[in-house]
Scaffold this active site. Structure first.
Site, short mmCIF file in Angstrom:
data_model
loop_
_atom_site.label_atom_id
_atom_site.label_comp_id
_atom_site.label_asym_id
_atom_site.label_seq_id
_atom_site.Cartn_x
_atom_site.Cartn_y
_atom_site.Cartn_z
N SER A 158 0.85 -1.18 0.00
CA SER A 158 0.00 0.00 0.00
C SER A 158 0.89 1.24 0.00
O SER A 158 2.07 1.17 0.38
CB SER A 158 -0.89 0.00 1.25
OG SER A 158 -1.43 1.28 1.51
N TYR A 183 0.60 0.13 10.72
CA TYR A 183 0.17 -0.29 9.38
C TYR A 183 1.28 -0.02 8.38
O TYR A 183 1.59 -0.86 7.53
CB TYR A 183 -1.10 0.47 9.00
CG TYR A 183 -1.62 0.16 7.61
CD1 TYR A 183 -2.08 -1.11 7.28
CD2 TYR A 183 -1.65 1.15 6.63
CE1 TYR A 183 -2.56 -1.38 6.01
CE2 TYR A 183 -2.12 0.88 5.35
CZ TYR A 183 -2.58 -0.39 5.04
OH TYR A 183 -3.04 -0.66 3.78
#
Length: 320
Positions: A158, A183
């Site tokens: 991502s 994350y």
């Protein structure tokens, strides 16, 4: 030889769909494994691969939910897998290897994002454990099925990797927890995994890629409140997208991982980070939306993370 981290002019882009990048590609007789292939981008990936003729195995933490979501799609089989549980990973891999089949396309798609502080296994931070360590163990355990066919392994990262490199002194956030930086670390790990796997596996004809699929509203946002998404400028109080140009449809979001797994344009390449159905450029210092950070494609950090991950999981298909 390493592949340069620069665009190749694929002819596709941010609005291309998975079906468009698969046009003219026949996957009949090919076997794909797509983790989380029953929700969001994973569902679109499974759907497009089966339309092109592939058979798709979908390992799922919620097998009954997966079967319901995949009902009506031919060429799919569901099995149980919890990436946050290494015993579950081992059991799935053993069941699959017992079927004596070869994997042609391995797409590590499943993941969690910005969850509250959660511990799994021996106290591991859940995002790093699920998004990275679970897939690390899975690919290494499935290596006997991946190696023979010259497979492609696709690690879905991502742009979140911009948020954080690897916190070598505190991988599991024992000293304070930040859900977005955690994350980011997990997504950086996804990129580094592909970098080193490609180096280890290329002599066997196996190539690995990582990618940013784009911003897409999917169940990945389950841990974000409406207030948080309003604060980030994504939606208004009615749930309407405020910046639609920053988001893709699921069909568009699945395109880059499908392109990574199947495109003949990537033949002989590997170890690079992709976005918008092309190889990404190195990120500019002030750009947090596109490109790849140097820390995520550094070969030294990739090798270090591989060794740490092998020690944590007890699995390494490439050990001497």
């Amino acid at each position: 030889m390493s592949t340069a981290q620069h665009k190749i002019g694929s002819g596709f882009g941010a609005t291309s769909t998975a079906d468009e990048v698969l046009a003219g590609i026949d996957l009949t007789g090919r076997l794909a494994v797509v983790t989380g292939g029953y929700s969001g981008l994973g569902l679109e990936t499974t759907r497009s691969l089966t339309k092109a003729g592939a058979r798709v195995v979908v390992p799922a933490r919620r097998p009954d939910t997966a079967r319901e979501a995949l009902e009506g799609i031919d060429g799919v089989e569901v099995d149980e897998l919890d990436l946050g549980d290494l015993e579950s990973v081992r059991a799935f891999a053993e069941r699959f290897l017992a079927s004596d089949r070869t994997i042609d396309l391995m797409i590590d798609n499943a993941g969690i994002m910005a969850c509250p502080e959660t511990r799994v296994g021996p106290g591991w931070e859940a995002q790093f454990a699920t998004n990275h360590l679970g897939h690390f163990a899975l690919v290494n355990r499935l290596w006997p099925a991946i190696a023979p066919g010259g497979a492609r392994v696709v690690s879905v990262s991502s742009r979140g990797h911009h948020f954080s490199g690897i916190r070598w002194d505190d991988l599991h956030w024992a000293r304070g927890y930040d859900k977005w930086q955690a994350y980011g670390q997990a997504k950086t790990a996804n990129v580094l995994f592909a970098v080193h796997l490609d180096r280890l596996a290329r002599d066997a004809g196996v190539r690995a890629f990582s990618l940013h699929p784009g911003g897409i509203m999917t169940p990945l946002q389950r841990h974000l409140s409406q207030a948080e998404m309003i604060e980030r400028g994504w939606i208004d109080e009615h749930g309407t997208l405020l910046t639609p140009e920053l988001f893709k449809s699921p069909e568009q979001g699945a395109a880059t991982q499908v392109w990574a797994a199947t495109s003949p344009q990537l033949a002989g390449m590997g170890g690079v980070y992709l976005e918008d159905c092309d190889i990404a450029e190195p990120a500019a210092p002030d750009d947090e939306r596109s490109g790849v950070r140097a820390w995520a494609v550094d070969p030294g950090q990739a090798a270090r993370l591989w060794e740490v991950s092998a020690e944590l999981t007890g699995v390494n298909a490439f050990a001497a």
